[in-house]
Design a protein around this motif. Structure first.
Motif, PDB file in Angstrom:
ATOM      1  N   LEU A  85       0.866  -1.343   0.023  1.00  0.00           N
ATOM      2  CA  LEU A  85       0.004   0.016  -0.173  1.00  0.00           C
ATOM      3  C   LEU A  85       0.872   1.173  -0.042  1.00  0.00           C
ATOM      4  O   LEU A  85       1.656   1.417   0.743  1.00  0.00           O
ATOM      5  CB  LEU A  85      -0.886  -0.043   1.078  1.00  0.00           C
ATOM      6  CG  LEU A  85      -1.998   1.230   1.181  1.00  0.00           C
ATOM      7  CD1 LEU A  85      -2.731   1.284   0.127  1.00  0.00           C
ATOM      8  CD2 LEU A  85      -2.658   0.988   2.745  1.00  0.00           C
ATOM      9  N   SER A  86       0.726   1.872  -1.192  1.00  0.00           N
ATOM     10  CA  SER A  86       1.545   3.119  -1.264  1.00  0.00           C
ATOM     11  C   SER A  86       0.623   4.527  -0.903  1.00  0.00           C
ATOM     12  O   SER A  86      -0.517   4.525  -1.759  1.00  0.00           O
ATOM     13  CB  SER A  86       2.358   3.480  -2.756  1.00  0.00           C
ATOM     14  OG  SER A  86       2.665   4.642  -2.837  1.00  0.00           O
ATOM     15  N   VAL A  87       0.938   5.266   0.253  1.00  0.00           N
ATOM     16  CA  VAL A  87       0.023   6.422   0.351  1.00  0.00           C
ATOM     17  C   VAL A  87       0.670   7.452   0.240  1.00  0.00           C
ATOM     18  O   VAL A  87       1.739   7.756   1.059  1.00  0.00           O
ATOM     19  CB  VAL A  87      -0.690   6.206   1.961  1.00  0.00           C
ATOM     20  CG1 VAL A  87      -1.471   7.363   2.060  1.00  0.00           C
ATOM     21  CG2 VAL A  87      -1.449   4.985   1.996  1.00  0.00           C
ATOM     22  N   ARG A  88       0.199   8.446  -0.335  1.00  0.00           N
ATOM     23  CA  ARG A  88       0.712   9.886  -0.415  1.00  0.00           C
ATOM     24  C   ARG A  88      -0.360  10.817  -0.271  1.00  0.00           C
ATOM     25  O   ARG A  88      -0.949  11.359  -0.984  1.00  0.00           O
ATOM     26  CB  ARG A  88       1.600  10.188  -1.928  1.00  0.00           C
ATOM     27  CG  ARG A  88       2.751   9.338  -2.098  1.00  0.00           C
ATOM     28  CD  ARG A  88       3.416   9.564  -3.215  1.00  0.00           C
ATOM     29  NE  ARG A  88       3.418  11.087  -3.546  1.00  0.00           N
ATOM     30  CZ  ARG A  88       3.620  11.248  -5.131  1.00  0.00           C
ATOM     31  NH1 ARG A  88       4.137  10.337  -5.846  1.00  0.00           N
ATOM     32  NH2 ARG A  88       3.547  12.516  -5.536  1.00  0.00           N
ATOM     33  N   VAL A  89      -0.478  11.233   1.171  1.00  0.00           N
ATOM     34  CA  VAL A  89      -1.542  12.351   1.475  1.00  0.00           C
ATOM     35  C   VAL A  89      -0.742  13.223   2.273  1.00  0.00           C
ATOM     36  O   VAL A  89      -0.129  12.847   3.253  1.00  0.00           O
ATOM     37  CB  VAL A  89      -2.726  11.608   2.093  1.00  0.00           C
ATOM     38  CG1 VAL A  89      -3.828  12.583   2.464  1.00  0.00           C
ATOM     39  CG2 VAL A  89      -3.344  10.650   1.102  1.00  0.00           C
ATOM     40  N   SER A  90      -0.925  14.546   2.248  1.00  0.00           N
ATOM     41  CA  SER A  90      -0.466  15.573   3.061  1.00  0.00           C
ATOM     42  C   SER A  90      -0.917  15.533   4.405  1.00  0.00           C
ATOM     43  O   SER A  90      -2.111  15.166   4.532  1.00  0.00           O
ATOM     44  CB  SER A  90      -0.504  17.156   2.369  1.00  0.00           C
ATOM     45  OG  SER A  90      -2.020  17.448   2.457  1.00  0.00           O
ATOM     46  N   ALA A  91      -0.279  15.981   5.212  1.00  0.00           N
ATOM     47  CA  ALA A  91      -0.566  16.279   6.812  1.00  0.00           C
ATOM     48  C   ALA A  91      -2.050  16.970   6.865  1.00  0.00           C
ATOM     49  O   ALA A  91      -2.801  16.581   7.738  1.00  0.00           O
ATOM     50  CB  ALA A  91       0.636  16.615   7.652  1.00  0.00           C
ATOM     51  N   ALA A 118       1.226  -6.874  -5.964  1.00  0.00           N
ATOM     52  CA  ALA A 118       0.699  -5.768  -6.544  1.00  0.00           C
ATOM     53  C   ALA A 118       0.875  -4.693  -5.577  1.00  0.00           C
ATOM     54  O   ALA A 118       1.515  -4.712  -4.382  1.00  0.00           O
ATOM     55  CB  ALA A 118      -0.658  -5.939  -6.873  1.00  0.00           C
ATOM     56  N   VAL A 119       0.658  -3.484  -6.024  1.00  0.00           N
ATOM     57  CA  VAL A 119       0.596  -2.135  -5.165  1.00  0.00           C
ATOM     58  C   VAL A 119      -0.427  -1.597  -5.406  1.00  0.00           C
ATOM     59  O   VAL A 119      -1.049  -1.169  -6.494  1.00  0.00           O
ATOM     60  CB  VAL A 119       2.014  -1.014  -5.812  1.00  0.00           C
ATOM     61  CG1 VAL A 119       1.854   0.030  -5.077  1.00  0.00           C
ATOM     62  CG2 VAL A 119       3.355  -1.903  -5.654  1.00  0.00           C
ATOM     63  N   ILE A 120      -1.165  -1.094  -4.437  1.00  0.00           N
ATOM     64  CA  ILE A 120      -2.219  -0.178  -4.545  1.00  0.00           C
ATOM     65  C   ILE A 120      -1.662   1.317  -3.919  1.00  0.00           C
ATOM     66  O   ILE A 120      -1.210   1.376  -2.956  1.00  0.00           O
ATOM     67  CB  ILE A 120      -3.328  -0.432  -3.614  1.00  0.00           C
ATOM     68  CG1 ILE A 120      -3.827  -1.957  -3.911  1.00  0.00           C
ATOM     69  CG2 ILE A 120      -4.673   0.311  -3.262  1.00  0.00           C
ATOM     70  CD1 ILE A 120      -4.861  -2.569  -2.826  1.00  0.00           C
ATOM     71  N   SER A 121      -1.833   2.404  -4.905  1.00  0.00           N
ATOM     72  CA  SER A 121      -1.476   3.850  -4.611  1.00  0.00           C
ATOM     73  C   SER A 121      -2.709   4.531  -4.087  1.00  0.00           C
ATOM     74  O   SER A 121      -3.711   4.542  -4.890  1.00  0.00           O
ATOM     75  CB  SER A 121      -0.720   4.205  -5.724  1.00  0.00           C
ATOM     76  OG  SER A 121       0.554   3.556  -5.927  1.00  0.00           O
ATOM     77  N   ILE A 122      -2.593   5.330  -2.950  1.00  0.00           N
ATOM     78  CA  ILE A 122      -3.507   6.267  -2.891  1.00  0.00           C
ATOM     79  C   ILE A 122      -2.905   7.539  -2.561  1.00  0.00           C
ATOM     80  O   ILE A 122      -2.028   7.731  -1.779  1.00  0.00           O
ATOM     81  CB  ILE A 122      -4.324   5.911  -1.424  1.00  0.00           C
ATOM     82  CG1 ILE A 122      -4.941   4.389  -1.294  1.00  0.00           C
ATOM     83  CG2 ILE A 122      -5.208   6.940  -0.868  1.00  0.00           C
ATOM     84  CD1 ILE A 122      -5.588   3.927  -0.048  1.00  0.00           C
ATOM     85  N   LYS A 123      -3.376   8.537  -3.392  1.00  0.00           N
ATOM     86  CA  LYS A 123      -2.832   9.932  -3.296  1.00  0.00           C
ATOM     87  C   LYS A 123      -3.840  10.845  -3.130  1.00  0.00           C
ATOM     88  O   LYS A 123      -5.098  10.573  -3.754  1.00  0.00           O
ATOM     89  CB  LYS A 123      -2.283   9.918  -4.790  1.00  0.00           C
ATOM     90  CG  LYS A 123      -1.049   9.187  -5.321  1.00  0.00           C
ATOM     91  CD  LYS A 123      -0.394   9.471  -6.638  1.00  0.00           C
ATOM     92  CE  LYS A 123       0.473   8.621  -6.955  1.00  0.00           C
ATOM     93  NZ  LYS A 123       0.851   8.736  -8.382  1.00  0.00           N
ATOM     94  N   GLY A 124      -3.537  11.831  -2.126  1.00  0.00           N
ATOM     95  CA  GLY A 124      -4.583  12.858  -1.834  1.00  0.00           C
ATOM     96  C   GLY A 124      -4.092  14.210  -2.113  1.00  0.00           C
ATOM     97  O   GLY A 124      -2.801  14.597  -2.090  1.00  0.00           O
ATOM     98  N   MET A 125      -4.687  15.035  -3.065  1.00  0.00           N
ATOM     99  CA  MET A 125      -4.372  16.260  -3.663  1.00  0.00           C
ATOM    100  C   MET A 125      -5.371  17.287  -2.973  1.00  0.00           C
ATOM    101  O   MET A 125      -6.459  17.167  -2.583  1.00  0.00           O
ATOM    102  CB  MET A 125      -4.428  16.101  -5.023  1.00  0.00           C
ATOM    103  CG  MET A 125      -3.479  15.305  -5.664  1.00  0.00           C
ATOM    104  SD  MET A 125      -3.473  15.498  -7.498  1.00  0.00           S
ATOM    105  CE  MET A 125      -5.131  15.356  -7.760  1.00  0.00           C
TER     106      MET A 125
END
Length: 85
Positions: A34-40, A71-78
């Motif tokens: 699980l790849s998570v990229r979400v700002s604080a 596999a990779v699941i990516s979650i990105k928050g903008m």
């Protein structure tokens, strides 16, 4: 009314998703990352409870499980600025 909120922070929802992925990794012979990229700042925003979980679950059950491989699941928050007129 039970006093339970219908909303959680993005951080709380992501923690539930991370726990679910950990459980699935125990179940399967392949690894789900699980790849998570979400700002604080975004992590502190409130969203409806169980908003992300069904999306991740469907990705695993209807995609990754059928591939039967790592596999990779990516979650990105903008964040976007919204202007009201």
């Amino acid at each position: 009314m039970t006093g339970k909120s219908a909303v959680v922070t993005v951080r709380e929802e992501l923690q539930h998703v991370e726990n679910y992925v950990k459980l699935m990794n125990l179940r399967y012979d392949f690894t789900i990352t699980l790849s998570v990229r979400v700002s604080a700042l975004l992590c502190e925003q409130e969203i409806p409870k169980m908003l992300l979980y069904p999306i991740v679950e469907n990705a695993i059950v209807h995609g990754i499980e059928e591939m039967d491989e790592d596999a990779v699941i990516s979650i990105k928050g903008m964040e976007r600025e919204i202007a009201l007129i």
